[in-house]
Motif scaffolding. Structure first.
Motif, PDB file in Angstrom:
ATOM      1  N   ALA A 163       0.793  -1.220   0.000  1.00 44.13           N
ATOM      2  CA  ALA A 163       0.000   0.000   0.000  1.00 44.13           C
ATOM      3  C   ALA A 163       0.827   1.272   0.000  1.00 44.13           C
ATOM      4  O   ALA A 163       0.350   2.316  -0.425  1.00 44.13           O
ATOM      5  CB  ALA A 163      -0.922   0.016   1.230  1.00 44.13           C
ATOM      6  N   ASP A 164       2.083   1.203   0.466  1.00 45.96           N
ATOM      7  CA  ASP A 164       2.882   2.424   0.556  1.00 45.96           C
ATOM      8  C   ASP A 164       4.361   2.068   0.521  1.00 45.96           C
ATOM      9  O   ASP A 164       4.742   0.908   0.398  1.00 45.96           O
ATOM     10  CB  ASP A 164       2.534   3.201   1.824  1.00 45.96           C
ATOM     11  N   GLY A 165       5.199   3.103   0.650  1.00 38.58           N
ATOM     12  CA  GLY A 165       6.634   2.910   0.490  1.00 38.58           C
ATOM     13  C   GLY A 165       7.308   2.156   1.607  1.00 38.58           C
ATOM     14  O   GLY A 165       8.487   1.798   1.480  1.00 38.58           O
ATOM     15  N   SER A 166       6.607   1.891   2.709  1.00 38.59           N
ATOM     16  CA  SER A 166       7.223   1.116   3.793  1.00 38.59           C
ATOM     17  C   SER A 166       7.503  -0.322   3.366  1.00 38.59           C
ATOM     18  O   SER A 166       8.182  -1.061   4.079  1.00 38.59           O
ATOM     19  CB  SER A 166       6.340   1.130   5.037  1.00 38.59           C
ATOM     20  N   VAL A 167       7.009  -0.703   2.195  1.00 36.34           N
ATOM     21  CA  VAL A 167       7.269  -2.053   1.686  1.00 36.34           C
ATOM     22  C   VAL A 167       8.767  -2.288   1.499  1.00 36.34           C
ATOM     23  O   VAL A 167       9.238  -3.427   1.589  1.00 36.34           O
ATOM     24  CB  VAL A 167       6.511  -2.273   0.353  1.00 36.34           C
ATOM     25  N   ALA A 168       9.538  -1.214   1.256  1.00 34.51           N
ATOM     26  CA  ALA A 168      10.982  -1.380   1.084  1.00 34.51           C
ATOM     27  C   ALA A 168      11.617  -1.951   2.345  1.00 34.51           C
ATOM     28  O   ALA A 168      12.564  -2.745   2.272  1.00 34.51           O
ATOM     29  CB  ALA A 168      11.612  -0.029   0.733  1.00 34.51           C
ATOM     30  N   GLU A 169      11.113  -1.544   3.511  1.00 34.38           N
ATOM     31  CA  GLU A 169      11.603  -2.098   4.770  1.00 34.38           C
ATOM     32  C   GLU A 169      10.959  -3.445   5.077  1.00 34.38           C
ATOM     33  O   GLU A 169      11.596  -4.332   5.635  1.00 34.38           O
ATOM     34  CB  GLU A 169      11.319  -1.121   5.906  1.00 34.38           C
ATOM     35  N   ALA A 170       9.697  -3.569   4.708  1.00 35.62           N
ATOM     36  CA  ALA A 170       8.957  -4.787   5.041  1.00 35.62           C
ATOM     37  C   ALA A 170       9.542  -6.018   4.363  1.00 35.62           C
ATOM     38  O   ALA A 170       9.464  -7.123   4.918  1.00 35.62           O
ATOM     39  CB  ALA A 170       7.490  -4.629   4.660  1.00 35.62           C
ATOM     40  N   ILE A 171      10.112  -5.866   3.179  1.00 32.78           N
ATOM     41  CA  ILE A 171      10.679  -7.017   2.475  1.00 32.78           C
ATOM     42  C   ILE A 171      11.731  -7.705   3.340  1.00 32.78           C
ATOM     43  O   ILE A 171      11.679  -8.915   3.580  1.00 32.78           O
ATOM     44  CB  ILE A 171      11.287  -6.585   1.123  1.00 32.78           C
ATOM     45  N   ASN A 172      12.691  -6.932   3.806  1.00 34.95           N
ATOM     46  CA  ASN A 172      13.752  -7.525   4.629  1.00 34.95           C
ATOM     47  C   ASN A 172      13.217  -7.995   5.974  1.00 34.95           C
ATOM     48  O   ASN A 172      13.618  -9.055   6.471  1.00 34.95           O
ATOM     49  CB  ASN A 172      14.877  -6.510   4.832  1.00 34.95           C
ATOM     50  N   ASP A 173      12.316  -7.206   6.559  1.00 31.59           N
ATOM     51  CA  ASP A 173      11.759  -7.585   7.864  1.00 31.59           C
ATOM     52  C   ASP A 173      11.008  -8.910   7.779  1.00 31.59           C
ATOM     53  O   ASP A 173      11.160  -9.786   8.638  1.00 31.59           O
ATOM     54  CB  ASP A 173      10.832  -6.491   8.368  1.00 31.59           C
ATOM     55  N   LEU A 174      10.179  -9.045   6.738  1.00 29.79           N
ATOM     56  CA  LEU A 174       9.414 -10.282   6.573  1.00 29.79           C
ATOM     57  C   LEU A 174      10.333 -11.472   6.312  1.00 29.79           C
ATOM     58  O   LEU A 174      10.125 -12.562   6.858  1.00 29.79           O
ATOM     59  CB  LEU A 174       8.425 -10.132   5.416  1.00 29.79           C
ATOM     60  N   ALA A 175      11.319 -11.257   5.445  1.00 35.73           N
ATOM     61  CA  ALA A 175      12.221 -12.361   5.102  1.00 35.73           C
ATOM     62  C   ALA A 175      12.965 -12.860   6.343  1.00 35.73           C
ATOM     63  O   ALA A 175      13.079 -14.078   6.576  1.00 35.73           O
ATOM     64  CB  ALA A 175      13.203 -11.906   4.025  1.00 35.73           C
ATOM     65  N   LYS A 176      13.467 -11.924   7.167  1.00 33.85           N
ATOM     66  CA  LYS A 176      14.182 -12.321   8.384  1.00 33.85           C
ATOM     67  C   LYS A 176      13.240 -12.990   9.386  1.00 33.85           C
ATOM     68  O   LYS A 176      13.579 -14.006  10.003  1.00 33.85           O
ATOM     69  CB  LYS A 176      14.838 -11.091   9.019  1.00 33.85           C
ATOM     70  N   TYR A 177      12.072 -12.398   9.546  1.00 31.78           N
ATOM     71  CA  TYR A 177      11.095 -12.943  10.491  1.00 31.78           C
ATOM     72  C   TYR A 177      10.675 -14.353  10.075  1.00 31.78           C
ATOM     73  O   TYR A 177      10.602 -15.270  10.898  1.00 31.78           O
ATOM     74  CB  TYR A 177       9.890 -12.017  10.545  1.00 31.78           C
ATOM     75  N   GLY A 178      10.406 -14.522   8.783  1.00 27.38           N
ATOM     76  CA  GLY A 178       9.976 -15.822   8.282  1.00 27.38           C
ATOM     77  C   GLY A 178      11.037 -16.889   8.453  1.00 27.38           C
ATOM     78  O   GLY A 178      10.744 -18.022   8.866  1.00 27.38           O
ATOM     79  N   LEU A 179      12.290 -16.551   8.155  1.00 28.09           N
ATOM     80  CA  LEU A 179      13.366 -17.526   8.280  1.00 28.09           C
ATOM     81  C   LEU A 179      13.586 -17.919   9.737  1.00 28.09           C
ATOM     82  O   LEU A 179      13.748 -19.099  10.056  1.00 28.09           O
ATOM     83  CB  LEU A 179      14.660 -16.956   7.684  1.00 28.09           C
ATOM     84  N   GLY A 180      13.537 -16.925  10.626  1.00 22.75           N
ATOM     85  CA  GLY A 180      13.721 -17.226  12.038  1.00 22.75           C
ATOM     86  C   GLY A 180      12.611 -18.106  12.596  1.00 22.75           C
ATOM     87  O   GLY A 180      12.874 -19.071  13.334  1.00 22.75           O
ATOM     88  N   ALA A 181      11.361 -17.776  12.245  1.00 18.31           N
ATOM     89  CA  ALA A 181      10.237 -18.571  12.741  1.00 18.31           C
ATOM     90  C   ALA A 181      10.262 -19.982  12.151  1.00 18.31           C
ATOM     91  O   ALA A 181       9.880 -20.956  12.825  1.00 18.31           O
ATOM     92  CB  ALA A 181       8.922 -17.881  12.402  1.00 18.31           C
ATOM     93  N   TYR A 182      10.709 -20.107  10.904  1.00 20.38           N
ATOM     94  CA  TYR A 182      10.816 -21.428  10.269  1.00 20.38           C
ATOM     95  C   TYR A 182      11.828 -22.291  11.023  1.00 20.38           C
ATOM     96  O   TYR A 182      11.582 -23.484  11.281  1.00 20.38           O
ATOM     97  CB  TYR A 182      11.233 -21.264   8.815  1.00 20.38           C
ATOM     98  N   GLU A 183      12.959 -21.694  11.360  1.00 23.15           N
ATOM     99  CA  GLU A 183      14.002 -22.449  12.055  1.00 23.15           C
ATOM    100  C   GLU A 183      13.581 -22.811  13.475  1.00 23.15           C
ATOM    101  O   GLU A 183      13.938 -23.864  13.996  1.00 23.15           O
ATOM    102  CB  GLU A 183      15.299 -21.637  12.068  1.00 23.15           C
ATOM    103  N   ASP A 184      12.776 -21.932  14.097  1.00 28.87           N
ATOM    104  CA  ASP A 184      12.339 -22.197  15.470  1.00 28.87           C
ATOM    105  C   ASP A 184      11.260 -23.272  15.532  1.00 28.87           C
ATOM    106  O   ASP A 184      11.263 -24.112  16.444  1.00 28.87           O
ATOM    107  CB  ASP A 184      11.819 -20.913  16.113  1.00 28.87           C
ATOM    108  N   GLY A 185      10.308 -23.224  14.566  1.00 31.66           N
ATOM    109  CA  GLY A 185       9.210 -24.182  14.592  1.00 31.66           C
ATOM    110  C   GLY A 185       8.368 -24.016  15.847  1.00 31.66           C
ATOM    111  O   GLY A 185       8.394 -22.965  16.492  1.00 31.66           O
ATOM    112  N   PRO A 186       7.631 -25.029  16.270  1.00 31.29           N
ATOM    113  CA  PRO A 186       7.454 -26.305  15.542  1.00 31.29           C
ATOM    114  C   PRO A 186       6.465 -26.163  14.385  1.00 31.29           C
ATOM    115  O   PRO A 186       5.835 -25.129  14.228  1.00 31.29           O
ATOM    116  CB  PRO A 186       6.897 -27.224  16.624  1.00 31.29           C
TER     117      PRO A 186
END
Length: 565
Positions: free
Chosen positions: A216-239
């Motif tokens: 919806a707005d320009g904050s997507v530039a930050e959200a890309i990295n934030d989401l990618a890091k958050y997703g990878l960390g949560a994936y590794e943590d599980g369950p």
């Protein structure tokens, strides 16, 4: 023994355990693996959080649940009553399971769609035999869809250190992440607002969790990295790990943005060209304050501060001519911000800001002789001479042109109308309709241009402003803000006074609806509709100058003075 330890060190599936722990888990699981092939990642995540003396019982319980799922036998009615659409990890499929589940299909890299039965103690994935037993593909699909949309969830917004906000959907059900298949419906259910037409970026790191960010707005530039890091960390943590990848949901389609180098095990984000253009457009629009966004909502209309900043920017242009485009944006903000405290634009300081904004906008696109800019309270700054060197910025050109029309400066209107359209076509953030609209305005203000040519160009602009034709700017912004002057010009060209008046009132309502109570400068006055109202007033249309976000003394021309240059 050395071979087993080495395998554990390099086995990504068990990387959350030490080599010794991984070896022990494999030893405990080995008797249960003789009658089938099972992934151990989720079990290993549970073991990581459990005391090792409890592992034997945990392993027994895990495989007992798998066995309790059985191999089928439910009636058609039982299947339809309990079936859910389900997202599964692509790497959880073995050659054996693929042979038994050929109906499944890959949704995107890393994700596979299947049907699953929600049973009292476990979940069983349907096989081809189960699907054949239902014998009605549409009925199976409808039941899987309906049951999935009944899965309960909890919702919260996560404000990160920057300005990006992540939306988190989570719950106990192993089907929560599968609701990402219908992210638009999930978002509406969670927030009572529609997902932007451009969709959202999202991650499904576990089967219990979705995190996403609407485009919806320009904050997507930050959200890309934030989401990618958050997703990878949560994936590794599980369950319940599902996928470490970042995805784009758009019109029901899911596209994977994460590239994984299997040799180096490194991750990179690689958006497709269509999405990359949208992202750049969002950032460009947000940086110019055109979008309703968290950044805009935090903006202030502190006139003293905006005036000081603008004066400093103008003073610095003799040393840094490249700062002209930024100075122009600041002056547009200042002019519009004045309308918060002076909504009729009756004061001289307000006029000075509008006039100076036009001086800078005209200089940006057509060059300028040295002149003086006034900023109110006897504050003046010299504007140095500039050569004509128009940037490829279609929306900045429109701002400058609207200002020239509002200020009734025919000389600048004519000069801006001569800016080559081919230059503005190089703007990668401009949709086709916007360029047709600019061409329409240039044609109308070109002496002796046939009115039929103007009407033809207007028709092209209108045709290119619908649905899939708009692939760069947010459609919500286009409909509420950018298209309104086009619609007004249509009524103006037809000389239809009554419809022009209704369309003007509707355009201002759309402006208010889009901006709400935002303090952003662009919320304070509707620049495009004001330009068309000024044009219509000059052609003796009965313009209602008392409408909101339509500064009266600019719309009717009573505040207009001669502008230097």
């Amino acid at each position: 023994m050395n071979e087993d330890v080495s395998r554990s060190v390099t086995d990504a599936e068990l990387s959350m355990l030490s080599p010794a722990q991984a070896a022990r888990l494999r030893e405990l699981a080995a008797p249960h693996m003789r009658n089938g092939s099972y992934g151990l990642r989720n079990l290993a995540q549970r073991c990581r959080d459990t005391a090792e003396d409890q592992w034997p019982a945990l392993v027994e319980q895990h495989f007992a649940q798998l066995r309790s799922a059985g191999t089928g036998g439910e009636s058609r009615e039982e299947i339809l009553r309990a079936v859910h659409g389900r997202l599964l990890a692509q790497d959880s499929f073995t050659a054996e399971t693929l042979q038994a589940m050929r109906y499944t299909r890959r949704i995107a890299e890393g994700l596979v769609f299947a049907y699953a039965l929600d049973q009292p103690t476990t979940v069983r994935i349907l096989t081809d035999r189960d699907v054949e037993r239902v014998a009605d593909e549409d009925a199976l699909w409808d039941a899987g869809y309906d049951n999935l949309l009944q899965v309960p969830f909890r919702y919260e917004e996560i404000a990160l250190e920057g300005r990006a906000v992540l939306h988190s959907v989570y719950g106990d059900s192993p089907f929560v992440a599968s609701r990402a298949l219908y992210l638009d419906q999930l978002h509406y259910e969670a927030t009572s607002t529609a997902l932007p037409k451009a969709g959202a970026l999202f991650v499904v790191p576990t089967r219990h969790l979705i995190a996403y960010h609407p485009l919806a707005d320009g904050s997507v530039a930050e959200a890309i990295n934030d989401l990618a890091k958050y997703g990878l960390g949560a994936y590794e943590d599980g369950p319940g790990s599902l996928s470490p990848r970042l995805y784009w949901w758009h019109k029901g389609r899911i596209t994977c943005l994460t590239h994984i180098d299997e040799e180096t095990k490194t991750f990179s984000i690689q958006p497709p060209a269509e999405l990359l253009t949208r992202l750049r457009t969002l950032v460009h629009l947000d940086d110019a304050g055109r979008l309703r966004s968290p950044a805009a909502d935090r903006a202030a209309h502190d006139i003293a501060e905006l005036t000081r900043t603008a004066a400093e920017s103008i003073a610095g242009l003799s040393r840094n001519p490249g700062g002209l485009d930024a100075a122009f944006r600041q002056l547009v903000d200042l002019a519009l911000a004045h309308c918060a405290d002076d909504p009729d634009a009756a004061l001289a300081d307000t006029w000075d800001a509008w006039a100076t904004a036009l001086q800078l906008g005209s200089a940006l696109f057509t060059g300028a002789e040295a002149q003086t800019c006034a900023l109110g309270d006897d504050l003046e700054r010299p504007l140095p001479a500039f050569p004509a060197n128009p940037p490829a910025d279609a929306r900045a050109w429109l701002d400058a042109f609207y200002l020239a029309v509002i200020c009734r400066d025919r000389g600048r209107i004519q000069r801006l109308g001569q800016v080559p359209l081919d230059v503005l076509r190089q703007d990668a953030t401009a949709d086709t309709y916007l360029l047709h609209w600019i061409g329409t305005l240039q044609a109308y203000f070109t002496p002796e241009c046939p009115i039929d040519d103007v009407a033809e160009k207007l028709g092209e602009a209108i045709s290119a402003s619908y649905g899939d034709e708009v692939s760069r700017a947010p459609l919500e912004f286009v409909d509420a803000v950018e298209y309104q002057p086009v619609s007004l010009f249509h009524r103006f060209l037809a000389r239809d006074h009554e419809k022009f008046a209704r369309t003007l009132a509707d355009a201002l309502k759309e402006h208010v609806r889009y901006w709400g109570d935002s303090p952003a400068p662009r919320a304070q006055a509707a620049l495009g509709p004001l330009a068309l109202a000024s044009l219509a007033h000059g052609q003796e249309f009965p313009v209602d100058t008392g409408l909101p976000q339509l500064p009266m003394y600019l719309a009717d021309g009573r505040r207009i003075e001669v502008i230097p240059g």
